[in-house]
Design a protein around this motif. Structure first.
Motif, PDB file in Angstrom:
ATOM      1  N   PHE A  21       0.824  -1.220   0.000  1.00  0.00           N
ATOM      2  CA  PHE A  21       0.000   0.000   0.000  1.00  0.00           C
ATOM      3  C   PHE A  21       0.857   1.269   0.000  1.00  0.00           C
ATOM      4  CE2 PHE A  21      -2.732  -3.142   2.331  1.00  0.00           C
ATOM      5  CZ  PHE A  21      -3.677  -3.315   1.331  1.00  0.00           C
ATOM      6  N   THR A  22       1.909   1.272  -0.808  1.00  0.00           N
ATOM      7  CA  THR A  22       2.781   2.455  -0.864  1.00  0.00           C
ATOM      8  C   THR A  22       2.472   3.332  -2.073  1.00  0.00           C
ATOM      9  OG1 THR A  22       4.525   1.171  -1.988  1.00  0.00           O
ATOM     10  CG2 THR A  22       4.650   1.336   0.407  1.00  0.00           C
ATOM     11  N   TYR A  23       1.277   3.174  -2.652  1.00  0.00           N
ATOM     12  CA  TYR A  23       0.838   4.099  -3.709  1.00  0.00           C
ATOM     13  C   TYR A  23       0.751   5.513  -3.135  1.00  0.00           C
ATOM     14  CZ  TYR A  23      -0.766   1.026  -7.538  1.00  0.00           C
ATOM     15  OH  TYR A  23      -0.847   0.161  -8.606  1.00  0.00           O
ATOM     16  N   ARG A  24       1.117   6.481  -3.944  1.00  0.00           N
ATOM     17  CA  ARG A  24       0.933   7.885  -3.553  1.00  0.00           C
ATOM     18  C   ARG A  24       0.258   8.627  -4.703  1.00  0.00           C
ATOM     19  NH1 ARG A  24       5.925   6.403  -1.829  1.00  0.00           N
ATOM     20  NH2 ARG A  24       6.290   6.367   0.425  1.00  0.00           N
ATOM     21  N   ILE A  25      -0.875   8.114  -5.124  1.00  0.00           N
ATOM     22  CA  ILE A  25      -1.645   8.767  -6.187  1.00  0.00           C
ATOM     23  C   ILE A  25      -3.064   8.951  -5.662  1.00  0.00           C
ATOM     24  CG2 ILE A  25      -0.254   8.031  -8.140  1.00  0.00           C
ATOM     25  CD1 ILE A  25      -2.066   5.676  -8.570  1.00  0.00           C
ATOM     26  N   GLY A  26      -3.499  10.191  -5.577  1.00  0.00           N
ATOM     27  CA  GLY A  26      -4.801  10.499  -5.002  1.00  0.00           C
ATOM     28  C   GLY A  26      -5.927  10.347  -6.001  1.00  0.00           C
ATOM     29  N   GLN A  27      -7.134  10.136  -5.485  1.00  0.00           N
ATOM     30  CA  GLN A  27      -8.305   9.973  -6.343  1.00  0.00           C
ATOM     31  C   GLN A  27      -8.619  11.245  -7.119  1.00  0.00           C
ATOM     32  OE1 GLN A  27      -9.864   6.975  -6.823  1.00  0.00           O
ATOM     33  NE2 GLN A  27     -10.884   8.073  -8.481  1.00  0.00           N
ATOM     34  N   LEU A  28      -8.197  12.386  -6.581  1.00  0.00           N
ATOM     35  CA  LEU A  28      -8.516  13.658  -7.224  1.00  0.00           C
ATOM     36  C   LEU A  28      -7.836  13.817  -8.577  1.00  0.00           C
ATOM     37  CD1 LEU A  28     -10.278  16.102  -6.567  1.00  0.00           C
ATOM     38  CD2 LEU A  28      -8.248  17.246  -5.638  1.00  0.00           C
ATOM     39  N   LYS A  29      -6.781  13.044  -8.812  1.00  0.00           N
ATOM     40  CA  LYS A  29      -6.112  13.128 -10.116  1.00  0.00           C
ATOM     41  C   LYS A  29      -6.135  11.779 -10.847  1.00  0.00           C
ATOM     42  CE  LYS A  29      -1.408  12.534  -8.240  1.00  0.00           C
ATOM     43  NZ  LYS A  29      -0.032  13.093  -8.247  1.00  0.00           N
ATOM     44  N   THR A  30      -7.174  10.983 -10.583  1.00  0.00           N
ATOM     45  CA  THR A  30      -7.285   9.652 -11.181  1.00  0.00           C
ATOM     46  C   THR A  30      -8.630   9.461 -11.873  1.00  0.00           C
ATOM     47  OG1 THR A  30      -5.873   8.721  -9.433  1.00  0.00           O
ATOM     48  CG2 THR A  30      -7.205   7.174 -10.704  1.00  0.00           C
ATOM     49  N   ILE A  31      -8.587   8.840 -13.042  1.00  0.00           N
ATOM     50  CA  ILE A  31      -9.806   8.336 -13.687  1.00  0.00           C
ATOM     51  C   ILE A  31      -9.689   6.820 -13.722  1.00  0.00           C
ATOM     52  CG2 ILE A  31     -11.202   8.287 -15.783  1.00  0.00           C
ATOM     53  CD1 ILE A  31     -10.196  11.051 -16.480  1.00  0.00           C
ATOM     54  N   ASP A  32     -10.626   6.129 -13.077  1.00  0.00           N
ATOM     55  CA  ASP A  32     -10.617   4.667 -12.984  1.00  0.00           C
ATOM     56  C   ASP A  32     -11.579   4.073 -14.008  1.00  0.00           C
ATOM     57  OD1 ASP A  32      -8.862   3.966 -10.720  1.00  0.00           O
ATOM     58  OD2 ASP A  32     -10.266   5.166  -9.544  1.00  0.00           O
ATOM     59  N   PHE A  33     -11.067   3.155 -14.815  1.00  0.00           N
ATOM     60  CA  PHE A  33     -11.893   2.440 -15.799  1.00  0.00           C
ATOM     61  C   PHE A  33     -12.044   0.993 -15.349  1.00  0.00           C
ATOM     62  CE2 PHE A  33      -9.699   5.857 -17.982  1.00  0.00           C
ATOM     63  CZ  PHE A  33     -10.665   6.418 -18.804  1.00  0.00           C
ATOM     64  N   HIS A  34     -13.280   0.508 -15.247  1.00  0.00           N
ATOM     65  CA  HIS A  34     -13.546  -0.865 -14.825  1.00  0.00           C
ATOM     66  C   HIS A  34     -14.593  -1.503 -15.737  1.00  0.00           C
ATOM     67  CE1 HIS A  34     -11.138  -1.010 -11.142  1.00  0.00           C
ATOM     68  NE2 HIS A  34     -11.459   0.261 -10.968  1.00  0.00           N
ATOM     69  N   SER A  35     -14.853  -2.768 -15.490  1.00  0.00           N
ATOM     70  CA  SER A  35     -15.786  -3.513 -16.345  1.00  0.00           C
ATOM     71  C   SER A  35     -17.230  -3.101 -16.119  1.00  0.00           C
ATOM     72  CB  SER A  35     -15.648  -5.014 -16.098  1.00  0.00           C
ATOM     73  OG  SER A  35     -15.992  -5.324 -14.761  1.00  0.00           O
ATOM     74  N   ASN A  36     -17.520  -2.530 -14.967  1.00  0.00           N
ATOM     75  CA  ASN A  36     -18.924  -2.187 -14.676  1.00  0.00           C
ATOM     76  C   ASN A  36     -19.107  -0.763 -14.146  1.00  0.00           C
ATOM     77  OD1 ASN A  36     -17.655  -2.696 -12.274  1.00  0.00           O
ATOM     78  ND2 ASN A  36     -19.225  -4.089 -11.466  1.00  0.00           N
ATOM     79  N   TYR A  37     -18.060   0.029 -14.146  1.00  0.00           N
ATOM     80  CA  TYR A  37     -18.211   1.445 -13.784  1.00  0.00           C
ATOM     81  C   TYR A  37     -16.963   2.222 -14.195  1.00  0.00           C
ATOM     82  CZ  TYR A  37     -15.091   0.903  -9.716  1.00  0.00           C
ATOM     83  OH  TYR A  37     -14.006   0.664  -8.902  1.00  0.00           O
ATOM     84  N   VAL A  38     -17.144   3.538 -14.292  1.00  0.00           N
ATOM     85  CA  VAL A  38     -16.024   4.457 -14.496  1.00  0.00           C
ATOM     86  C   VAL A  38     -16.091   5.507 -13.399  1.00  0.00           C
ATOM     87  CG1 VAL A  38     -15.013   6.205 -16.024  1.00  0.00           C
ATOM     88  CG2 VAL A  38     -15.945   4.091 -16.991  1.00  0.00           C
ATOM     89  N   ARG A  39     -14.955   5.788 -12.771  1.00  0.00           N
ATOM     90  CA  ARG A  39     -14.911   6.813 -11.732  1.00  0.00           C
ATOM     91  C   ARG A  39     -13.965   7.928 -12.189  1.00  0.00           C
ATOM     92  NH1 ARG A  39     -12.831   4.168  -7.397  1.00  0.00           N
ATOM     93  NH2 ARG A  39     -14.850   3.543  -6.557  1.00  0.00           N
ATOM     94  N   VAL A  40     -14.508   9.126 -12.322  1.00  0.00           N
ATOM     95  CA  VAL A  40     -13.717  10.289 -12.704  1.00  0.00           C
ATOM     96  C   VAL A  40     -13.530  11.151 -11.467  1.00  0.00           C
ATOM     97  CG1 VAL A  40     -13.537  12.289 -14.238  1.00  0.00           C
ATOM     98  CG2 VAL A  40     -14.700  10.212 -15.023  1.00  0.00           C
TER      99      VAL A  40
END
Length: 570
Positions: A307-326
């Protein structure tokens, strides 16, 4: 005349349930079925040859489940057959791993007759309490669909639905086949119409809206990057991902579970991002980006180096099989494939930053070393120089799983590992399934790296490989036990030790013929000589290599992740 006989007479083209089931498996690309025979599935197994399916015959059900998992990761879907109770429970660990990691496996369970179940008979392989549904309930939580073939009237529909759900949702399904249902008749005319395996279409208006939102942020970004993870592979979005990488020119990275999702010889490829365990220079580029297109993410502990990721949700667009989160806005019931396709079609010129150089060059400390000891820092870049296009590379939970992060693949390499579920011994069973799939596809080498401790859990599958005339290259990392466990806890504890084995001669015990070759490799020069040997690189037979490495050596990423695991455990 019974109602069943009357119903059968009404069918214009009656087909036995078992034949219908197996012909549907063949239709979706399965050519071999894994499993172990048992008296409740024997009559069904008789139908395999006439349906164009080979029987693998594994040494136990757990290994069969692992093998089906590996086969599915290469061919797209697989099947495993076990018997009621004792057989299916032995396979559950493997099925749970497939569920955890989105691997489509059809698990078929031979059961006692429907009448025996209704009568609650005291049969073998039961709990002795008349409950014939208890094992189905156990499997329901690790299956995306349960098909109980208890009635010929709905059996064909249930079979088609199970296979469709398995494919679309990329997870295991559970199919019961009572012995009397094997011979029951269903409408064979249904076989003329293939199962619809297409994903549900996105709502056009919603899809267009999401695409507009994605493009708005993408065009505004100063230094966007692409990060590809395992679910891009599992949910068959690689064509869209490759088009995005090519059209955008953006720096592209993979996670450990996403290894193989991107052509690592492509000019856009920048390496593996795993927080503090990232390839050199990668963490700085990814974490300084103002927009990360995250495709198919599985943010587990081992996949993120603790869990050493340092990327916040505020600068991420997530693409998945059943949803997209911008950023923090989520759009449900949207499949990433349609969105990615339109983003590529409508994308204008983007801001593109420099991509960190990556290759299989040795670290400077290893380049100048005269030490012949085979270390992880030396081995994994060296492996990258040896691999070929289209290879299938499996790595076991432990040093190999983390070491492969430092191997840059040639084009079209398939990487198989079990980073999330992490069941020790998985990779040897999975290697058998992958090697069988490679044999069906032809012209693909299958290469396994597994620790000496892990090997002891599933070593019997070497026998299955020999029986099916498979030719993988198996590297056994001999480092005196469970190194990953040592780094987490109990450095000198006896529970992390193992009995040393004579690995090279084990295949001979399993009946290997003169075609089999075994090697003991203890120096770097011996590795180079082995990698240059034509008969080692291309062979019709199994090859097994004892690769000796120091007990206390491990990839840097493993050390980081183990430290994090140890801290959490306290």
């Amino acid at each position: 005349m019974s109602s069943t006989d009357i119903a059968t007479q009404e069918l214009k083209n009656p087909v036995d349930v078992a034949e219908y089931l197996f012909r549907r498996l063949h239709e979706v690309g399965i050519r071999a079925v894994h499993g172990v025979p048992g008296d409740y599935n024997l009559s069904a197994l008789d139908y395999l040859p006439k349906c164009g399916l080979d029987w693998v015959g594994n040494c136990n059900e757990l290994n069969a489940g692992y093998a089906a998992d590996g086969y599915a990761r290469v061919k797209g879907i697989s099947a495993v057959i076990t018997t009621f109770g004792v057989g299916e429970l032995s396979a559950l660990n493997a099925i749970a791993g497939a569920y955890s990691e989105f691997v489509p496996v059809v698990h078929i369970v031979g059961q006692p007759t429907t009448q025996s179940q209704k009568d609650g008979m005291l049969l073998h392989h039961t709990l002795g309490n008349g409950d014939f549904d208890v094992f189905t309930k156990m499997s329901a939580g690790i299956s995306c669909y349960v098909a109980k073939l208890n009635d010929p009237h709905d059996a064909a529909t249930l079979i088609d639905s199970a296979i469709r759900e398995c494919w679309i949702r990329s997870r295991p399904v559970y199919v019961t086949l009572p012995t009397n249902m094997v011979y029951a008749k269903v409408n064979g005319d249904r076989l003329k119409t293939p199962i619809d395996l297409s994903s549900p279409k996105n709502d056009p208006e919603k899809e267009d809206y999401v695409v507009d939102v994605v493009l708005k942020y993408l065009h505004a970004a100063k230094n966007p990057v692409i990060l590809v993870d395992a679910c891009a592979i599992r949910h068959r979005a690689l064509e869209e991902v490759h088009d995005l990488v090519e059209a955008s020119g953006l720096p592209t990275f993979v996670t450990p579970m996403g290894k193989g999702a991107v052509n690592e010889s492509h000019k856009n490829f920048g390496g593996v991002y795993a927080g503090d365990g990232s390839n050199a220079g990668v963490r700085e580029v990814v974490e300084s980006s103002d927009l990360i297109l995250s495709i198919g993410a599985i943010k587990s502990d081992f996949n993120t180096a603790g869990f050493t990721y340092r990327i916040g949700q505020l600068k991420t667009i997530d693409f998945h099989s059943n949803y997209v989160r911008v950023r923090y806005s989520e759009y449900p019931d949207i499949n990433m494939r349609g969105v990615l396709r339109k983003v590529v079609q409508q994308m204008n010129k983007l801001n593109v930053t420099a991509i960190p150089p990556i290759n299989n060059a040795l670290p400077q400390s290893e380049k100048t070393s005269t030490d012949q000891t085979i270390t992880h820092a030396w081995l994994w870049p060296t492996v990258g120089q040896w691999l070929k296009e289209n290879d299938i590379v499996l790595t076991e939970t432990g040093t190999a799983n983390f070491g492969i992060w430092d191997t840059r693949f040639p084009a079209n390499v398939t990487a198989i590992s079990q980073v999330l579920w992490g069941s020790i011994g998985y990779a040897l069973g999975s290697c058998q399934g992958a090697a069988l799939a490679a044999k069906e596809l032809q012209n693909r080498r299958t290469i396994l790296f597994i620790g000496d401790g892990s090997l002891q859990l599933t070593v019997q599958e070497l026998s299955t490989m020999l029986r099916n005339k498979l030719n993988p290259i198996v590297f056994v990392i001999c480092n005196e036990g469970y190194t990953i466990e040592r780094y987490i806890h109990g450095w000198d504890a006896t529970y992390n030790d193992i009995q040393p084995w004579d690995h090279v001669n084990i295949p001979k015990v399993f009946g290997a013929t003169d075609g089999y070759k075994g090697y003991r490799i203890k120096t770097r020069d011996e590795v180079h000589k082995l990698f240059a040997e034509p008969s080692f690189n291309e062979s019709d037979s199994l090859r097994l290599v004892e690769l000796y490495m120091p007990r206390d050596d491990a990839p840097a990423a493993l050390k980081l992740t183990a430290d994090a695991a140890a801290a959490r455990n306290k």
